[in-house]
Motif scaffolding. Sequence first.
Motif, PDB file in Angstrom:
ATOM      1  N   UNK A 150      17.963  19.802   6.178  1.00 42.29           N
ATOM      2  CA  UNK A 150      17.080  18.896   6.738  1.00 42.29           C
ATOM      3  C   UNK A 150      17.722  17.726   7.859  1.00 42.29           C
ATOM      4  N   UNK A 151      17.157  16.946   8.306  1.00 39.20           N
ATOM      5  CA  UNK A 151      17.702  15.800   9.096  1.00 39.20           C
ATOM      6  C   UNK A 151      16.628  14.723   9.240  1.00 39.20           C
ATOM      7  N   UNK A 185      16.863  19.026   1.201  1.00 40.82           N
ATOM      8  CA  UNK A 185      15.650  18.096   1.042  1.00 40.82           C
ATOM      9  C   UNK A 185      15.885  17.048   0.277  1.00 40.82           C
ATOM     10  N   UNK A 186      16.419  17.218  -0.998  1.00 39.40           N
ATOM     11  CA  UNK A 186      16.652  16.271  -2.142  1.00 39.40           C
ATOM     12  C   UNK A 186      17.324  15.029  -1.630  1.00 39.40           C
ATOM     13  N   UNK A 187      18.399  15.479  -0.965  1.00 38.92           N
ATOM     14  CA  UNK A 187      19.688  14.441  -0.332  1.00 38.92           C
ATOM     15  C   UNK A 187      18.861  13.620   0.623  1.00 38.92           C
ATOM     16  N   UNK A 192      15.599   8.567   3.483  1.00 33.97           N
ATOM     17  CA  UNK A 192      14.554   8.396   4.093  1.00 33.97           C
ATOM     18  C   UNK A 192      14.061   6.651   3.890  1.00 33.97           C
ATOM     19  N   UNK A 193      13.563   6.245   5.057  1.00 31.84           N
ATOM     20  CA  UNK A 193      12.785   5.003   5.076  1.00 31.84           C
ATOM     21  C   UNK A 193      11.605   5.065   5.805  1.00 31.84           C
ATOM     22  N   UNK A 194      10.888   4.134   6.073  1.00 30.01           N
ATOM     23  CA  UNK A 194       9.632   4.172   6.798  1.00 30.01           C
ATOM     24  C   UNK A 194       9.806   4.495   8.191  1.00 30.01           C
ATOM     25  N   UNK A 195      11.021   4.414   8.533  1.00 26.68           N
ATOM     26  CA  UNK A 195      11.365   4.291  10.180  1.00 26.68           C
ATOM     27  C   UNK A 195      11.546   5.857  10.371  1.00 26.68           C
ATOM     28  N   UNK A 196      12.119   6.625   9.507  1.00 22.66           N
ATOM     29  CA  UNK A 196      12.738   7.815  10.032  1.00 22.66           C
ATOM     30  C   UNK A 196      11.525   8.835   9.502  1.00 22.66           C
ATOM     31  N   UNK A 197      11.559   9.965   9.994  1.00 19.97           N
ATOM     32  CA  UNK A 197      10.796  11.231   9.744  1.00 19.97           C
ATOM     33  C   UNK A 197      11.882  12.552   9.261  1.00 19.97           C
TER      34      UNK A 197
END
Length: 202
Positions: A150-151, A185-187, A192-197
């Motif tokens: 994921x990214x 995904x776990x990493x 992840x913050x509120x700014x990133x999807x």
Amino acid sequence: MTETVVHVETIEQWKSVLDVWFAQGYEWFSSKGYREDYFRNGSRQLRLNHINKITFSGSDLYSENDCIEYADFMAQQEKTMTKETYYVTQAQLDLITDLKKFNWPLTRLVNSEDIFRPLNNGLEMVEEKAILRYLGGDETIEFKVKEQLYRLWRVDDGDNKVYMKFSLGTPTYTLDADYAFKALREEIEKHKTVYWEIEKSD
């Protein structure tokens, strides 16, 4: 699965064959353990039948032509255990599996763009060669599905889709998805913050 019948001559060989099958998850049809008593009572043939259960032939019913000798069986197992493993996408694995079912898989691959293009998408040269060898009958090769990576992405002030990456250990961004930070995904969840999807990486 077809039946496999192995001819053994010693109790050690008997146990070795059973060890291989036990490790692969097979069990006796109606017994447990090594059942040395079967061997002591004269059986020299161990059988893995078409329903994946281990049985024995008490009167050595199978002819030499229907049996695998112990040494050949163990050599086969060793060859199987040292397979080259290549990682592909689920879609590519499905295509490879479907191709393998045909009598002339290489001809079908070459003559069909509907198969060739999605199969070839994103493969390295070494993986392409491995597929050709596998379809040509090389049994020392196996394919497994890559773990999904994921990214992180967001839309910047200029309305561009940007991806998170690290530069000298510091989070930054890039417009090029190929240079994004990719991980399981776990990493990814850790960053992840509120700014990133989060999205799947190809």
